[in-house]
Design a protein around this motif. Structure first.
Motif, PDB file in Angstrom:
ATOM      1  N   PRO A  25      -7.046  -9.329   0.237  1.00  0.00           N
ATOM      2  CA  PRO A  25      -5.654  -9.653   0.570  1.00  0.00           C
ATOM      3  C   PRO A  25      -5.347  -9.436   2.050  1.00  0.00           C
ATOM      4  O   PRO A  25      -4.498 -10.111   2.619  1.00  0.00           O
ATOM      5  CB  PRO A  25      -4.840  -8.702  -0.306  1.00  0.00           C
ATOM      6  CG  PRO A  25      -5.778  -7.611  -0.671  1.00  0.00           C
ATOM      7  CD  PRO A  25      -7.147  -8.211  -0.679  1.00  0.00           C
ATOM      8  N   ARG A 106      -4.614  -2.649   1.978  1.00  0.00           N
ATOM      9  CA  ARG A 106      -4.478  -3.614   0.869  1.00  0.00           C
ATOM     10  C   ARG A 106      -3.078  -3.558   0.272  1.00  0.00           C
ATOM     11  O   ARG A 106      -2.476  -4.594  -0.015  1.00  0.00           O
ATOM     12  CB  ARG A 106      -5.515  -3.334  -0.212  1.00  0.00           C
ATOM     13  CG  ARG A 106      -6.869  -3.841   0.126  1.00  0.00           C
ATOM     14  CD  ARG A 106      -7.811  -3.686  -1.038  1.00  0.00           C
ATOM     15  NE  ARG A 106      -9.113  -4.223  -0.673  1.00  0.00           N
ATOM     16  CZ  ARG A 106     -10.237  -3.867  -1.217  1.00  0.00           C
ATOM     17  NH1 ARG A 106     -10.253  -2.964  -2.180  1.00  0.00           N
ATOM     18  NH2 ARG A 106     -11.368  -4.399  -0.823  1.00  0.00           N
ATOM     19  N   MET A 107      -2.572  -2.347   0.087  1.00  0.00           N
ATOM     20  CA  MET A 107      -1.231  -2.200  -0.490  1.00  0.00           C
ATOM     21  C   MET A 107      -0.193  -2.815   0.449  1.00  0.00           C
ATOM     22  O   MET A 107       0.721  -3.512  -0.001  1.00  0.00           O
ATOM     23  CB  MET A 107      -0.922  -0.722  -0.750  1.00  0.00           C
ATOM     24  CG  MET A 107       0.434  -0.508  -1.366  1.00  0.00           C
ATOM     25  SD  MET A 107       0.685  -1.401  -2.923  1.00  0.00           S
ATOM     26  CE  MET A 107      -0.412  -0.520  -3.983  1.00  0.00           C
ATOM     27  N   SER A 109      -0.662  -5.206   2.518  1.00  0.00           N
ATOM     28  CA  SER A 109      -0.814  -6.666   2.440  1.00  0.00           C
ATOM     29  C   SER A 109      -0.164  -7.220   1.186  1.00  0.00           C
ATOM     30  O   SER A 109       0.508  -8.253   1.235  1.00  0.00           O
ATOM     31  CB  SER A 109      -2.290  -7.048   2.482  1.00  0.00           C
ATOM     32  OG  SER A 109      -2.836  -6.747   3.738  1.00  0.00           O
ATOM     33  N   PHE A 110      -0.370  -6.546   0.047  1.00  0.00           N
ATOM     34  CA  PHE A 110       0.262  -6.996  -1.193  1.00  0.00           C
ATOM     35  C   PHE A 110       1.785  -6.972  -1.078  1.00  0.00           C
ATOM     36  O   PHE A 110       2.462  -7.921  -1.459  1.00  0.00           O
ATOM     37  CB  PHE A 110      -0.169  -6.130  -2.382  1.00  0.00           C
ATOM     38  CG  PHE A 110      -1.494  -6.496  -2.971  1.00  0.00           C
ATOM     39  CD1 PHE A 110      -1.764  -7.797  -3.387  1.00  0.00           C
ATOM     40  CD2 PHE A 110      -2.477  -5.548  -3.125  1.00  0.00           C
ATOM     41  CE1 PHE A 110      -2.982  -8.140  -3.933  1.00  0.00           C
ATOM     42  CE2 PHE A 110      -3.704  -5.872  -3.664  1.00  0.00           C
ATOM     43  CZ  PHE A 110      -3.960  -7.171  -4.070  1.00  0.00           C
ATOM     44  N   LEU A 113       2.911  -9.724   1.334  1.00  0.00           N
ATOM     45  CA  LEU A 113       2.806 -11.045   0.700  1.00  0.00           C
ATOM     46  C   LEU A 113       3.918 -11.253  -0.322  1.00  0.00           C
ATOM     47  O   LEU A 113       4.472 -12.352  -0.424  1.00  0.00           O
ATOM     48  CB  LEU A 113       1.427 -11.215   0.053  1.00  0.00           C
ATOM     49  CG  LEU A 113       0.264 -11.425   1.017  1.00  0.00           C
ATOM     50  CD1 LEU A 113      -1.075 -11.283   0.287  1.00  0.00           C
ATOM     51  CD2 LEU A 113       0.353 -12.778   1.697  1.00  0.00           C
ATOM     52  N   ALA A 114       4.262 -10.201  -1.071  1.00  0.00           N
ATOM     53  CA  ALA A 114       5.336 -10.319  -2.061  1.00  0.00           C
ATOM     54  C   ALA A 114       6.684 -10.545  -1.377  1.00  0.00           C
ATOM     55  O   ALA A 114       7.470 -11.408  -1.799  1.00  0.00           O
ATOM     56  CB  ALA A 114       5.380  -9.064  -2.928  1.00  0.00           C
TER      57      ALA A 114
END
Length: 129
Positions: A25, A106-107, A109-110, A113-114
Protein backbone atom coordinates in the motif's frame (compact mmCIF):
# COMPACT_ATOMS: atom_id res chain seq x y z
CA UNK A 1 41.27 -3.09 -7.63
CA UNK A 2 38.47 -4.93 -9.52
CA UNK A 3 35.01 -3.45 -9.56
CA UNK A 4 32.38 -5.12 -7.42
CA UNK A 5 29.79 -6.79 -9.59
CA UNK A 6 26.23 -6.00 -8.61
CA UNK A 7 23.53 -8.62 -9.00
CA UNK A 8 20.83 -5.99 -8.98
CA UNK A 9 18.82 -5.84 -12.19
CA UNK A 10 19.07 -2.53 -13.97
CA UNK A 11 16.30 -2.62 -16.56
CA UNK A 12 13.20 -4.31 -15.22
CA UNK A 13 10.15 -4.67 -17.41
CA UNK A 14 7.24 -2.52 -16.24
CA UNK A 15 5.07 -5.60 -15.68
CA UNK A 16 7.58 -6.93 -13.15
CA UNK A 17 7.81 -3.58 -11.34
CA UNK A 18 4.01 -3.40 -11.12
CA UNK A 19 3.68 -7.00 -9.90
CA UNK A 20 6.21 -6.40 -7.11
CA UNK A 21 4.76 -3.04 -6.01
CA UNK A 22 1.08 -3.98 -6.35
CA UNK A 23 1.24 -5.73 -2.97
CA UNK A 24 2.46 -2.73 -1.01
CA UNK A 25 0.00 0.00 0.00
CA UNK A 26 2.95 2.33 0.56
CA UNK A 27 4.09 1.89 -3.05
CA UNK A 28 0.54 2.20 -4.39
CA UNK A 29 0.00 5.44 -2.47
CA UNK A 30 3.31 6.85 -3.70
CA UNK A 31 2.77 5.91 -7.34
CA UNK A 32 -0.78 7.31 -7.34
CA UNK A 33 0.55 10.50 -5.71
CA UNK A 34 2.90 10.95 -8.66
CA UNK A 35 0.12 10.21 -11.15
CA UNK A 36 -2.20 12.73 -9.48
CA UNK A 37 0.59 15.31 -9.73
CA UNK A 38 0.87 14.64 -13.47
CA UNK A 39 -2.90 15.06 -13.86
CA UNK A 40 -2.75 18.34 -11.96
CA UNK A 41 0.12 19.61 -14.08
CA UNK A 42 -1.68 18.72 -17.32
CA UNK A 43 -5.12 19.97 -16.24
CA UNK A 44 -4.15 23.37 -14.81
CA UNK A 45 -4.07 25.07 -18.25
CA UNK A 46 -7.36 23.40 -19.20
CA UNK A 47 -9.02 24.50 -15.97
CA UNK A 48 -7.72 28.06 -16.36
CA UNK A 49 -9.11 28.16 -19.90
CA UNK A 50 -12.49 26.84 -18.67
CA UNK A 51 -12.49 29.41 -15.88
CA UNK A 52 -11.82 32.19 -18.38
CA UNK A 53 -14.61 30.95 -20.65
CA UNK A 54 -17.08 30.53 -17.80
CA UNK A 55 -16.52 33.98 -16.27
CA UNK A 56 -17.36 35.93 -19.42
CA UNK A 57 -21.06 36.06 -18.53
CA UNK A 58 -23.69 34.10 -16.60
CA UNK A 59 -24.83 32.52 -19.86
CA UNK A 60 -21.30 31.37 -20.71
CA UNK A 61 -21.00 29.80 -17.24
CA UNK A 62 -24.16 27.80 -17.89
CA UNK A 63 -22.96 26.78 -21.36
CA UNK A 64 -19.58 25.63 -20.09
CA UNK A 65 -20.73 23.68 -17.05
CA UNK A 66 -23.88 22.17 -18.56
CA UNK A 67 -21.54 19.96 -20.58
CA UNK A 68 -21.08 16.58 -18.85
CA UNK A 69 -17.58 16.15 -20.32
CA UNK A 70 -16.47 19.47 -18.85
CA UNK A 71 -17.87 18.52 -15.46
CA UNK A 72 -16.06 15.17 -15.67
CA UNK A 73 -12.75 16.92 -16.41
CA UNK A 74 -13.45 19.29 -13.51
CA UNK A 75 -14.08 16.28 -11.27
CA UNK A 76 -10.81 14.65 -12.34
CA UNK A 77 -9.07 17.90 -11.43
CA UNK A 78 -10.77 18.20 -8.02
CA UNK A 79 -10.19 14.50 -7.27
CA UNK A 80 -6.51 14.87 -8.18
CA UNK A 81 -6.20 17.87 -5.88
CA UNK A 82 -7.87 15.97 -3.03
CA UNK A 83 -5.69 12.88 -3.47
CA UNK A 84 -2.50 14.86 -3.94
CA UNK A 85 -3.23 16.95 -0.85
CA UNK A 86 -3.94 13.94 1.40
CA UNK A 87 -0.84 12.08 0.25
CA UNK A 88 1.22 15.25 0.50
CA UNK A 89 0.21 15.59 4.15
CA UNK A 90 1.13 11.92 4.68
CA UNK A 91 4.55 12.60 3.15
CA UNK A 92 5.00 15.69 5.33
CA UNK A 93 4.35 13.60 8.45
CA UNK A 94 6.87 11.04 7.20
CA UNK A 95 9.40 13.84 6.68
CA UNK A 96 8.88 14.86 10.31
CA UNK A 97 9.73 11.34 11.45
CA UNK A 98 6.26 9.85 11.90
CA UNK A 99 5.27 6.51 10.36
CA UNK A 100 8.78 5.58 9.30
CA UNK A 101 8.53 1.94 10.33
CA UNK A 102 6.98 -0.56 7.94
CA UNK A 103 3.92 -1.32 10.07
CA UNK A 104 3.07 2.32 10.83
CA UNK A 105 3.85 3.31 7.24
CA UNK A 106 1.37 0.74 5.96
CA UNK A 107 -1.25 1.94 8.42
CA UNK A 108 -0.67 5.57 7.40
CA UNK A 109 -1.03 4.55 3.75
CA UNK A 110 -4.28 2.70 4.42
CA UNK A 111 -5.70 5.63 6.37
CA UNK A 112 -4.59 8.13 3.72
CA UNK A 113 -6.04 6.02 0.91
CA UNK A 114 -9.35 5.74 2.80
CA UNK A 115 -9.52 9.50 3.43
CA UNK A 116 -8.65 10.19 -0.21
CA UNK A 117 -11.31 7.73 -1.41
CA UNK A 118 -13.97 9.46 0.69
CA UNK A 119 -12.91 12.87 -0.61
CA UNK A 120 -12.93 11.62 -4.21
CA UNK A 121 -16.46 10.23 -3.86
CA UNK A 122 -17.66 13.44 -2.19
CA UNK A 123 -16.04 15.53 -4.93
CA UNK A 124 -17.82 13.43 -7.56
CA UNK A 125 -21.18 14.13 -5.94
CA UNK A 126 -20.30 17.84 -5.57
CA UNK A 127 -19.11 18.38 -9.15
CA UNK A 128 -21.45 16.10 -11.08
CA UNK A 129 -24.76 16.86 -9.32
Amino acid sequence: MPAVKSNRPINLPLSQVISVNAKSPIAIASILHRISGIFLFLLIPVMLWLLQRSLASPESFAVVFDNIAVRFVAWIFVASIAYHFVMGVKHLFADMGFNEELKSGRMASFVSLAIAAVLIVLSFVWVMF
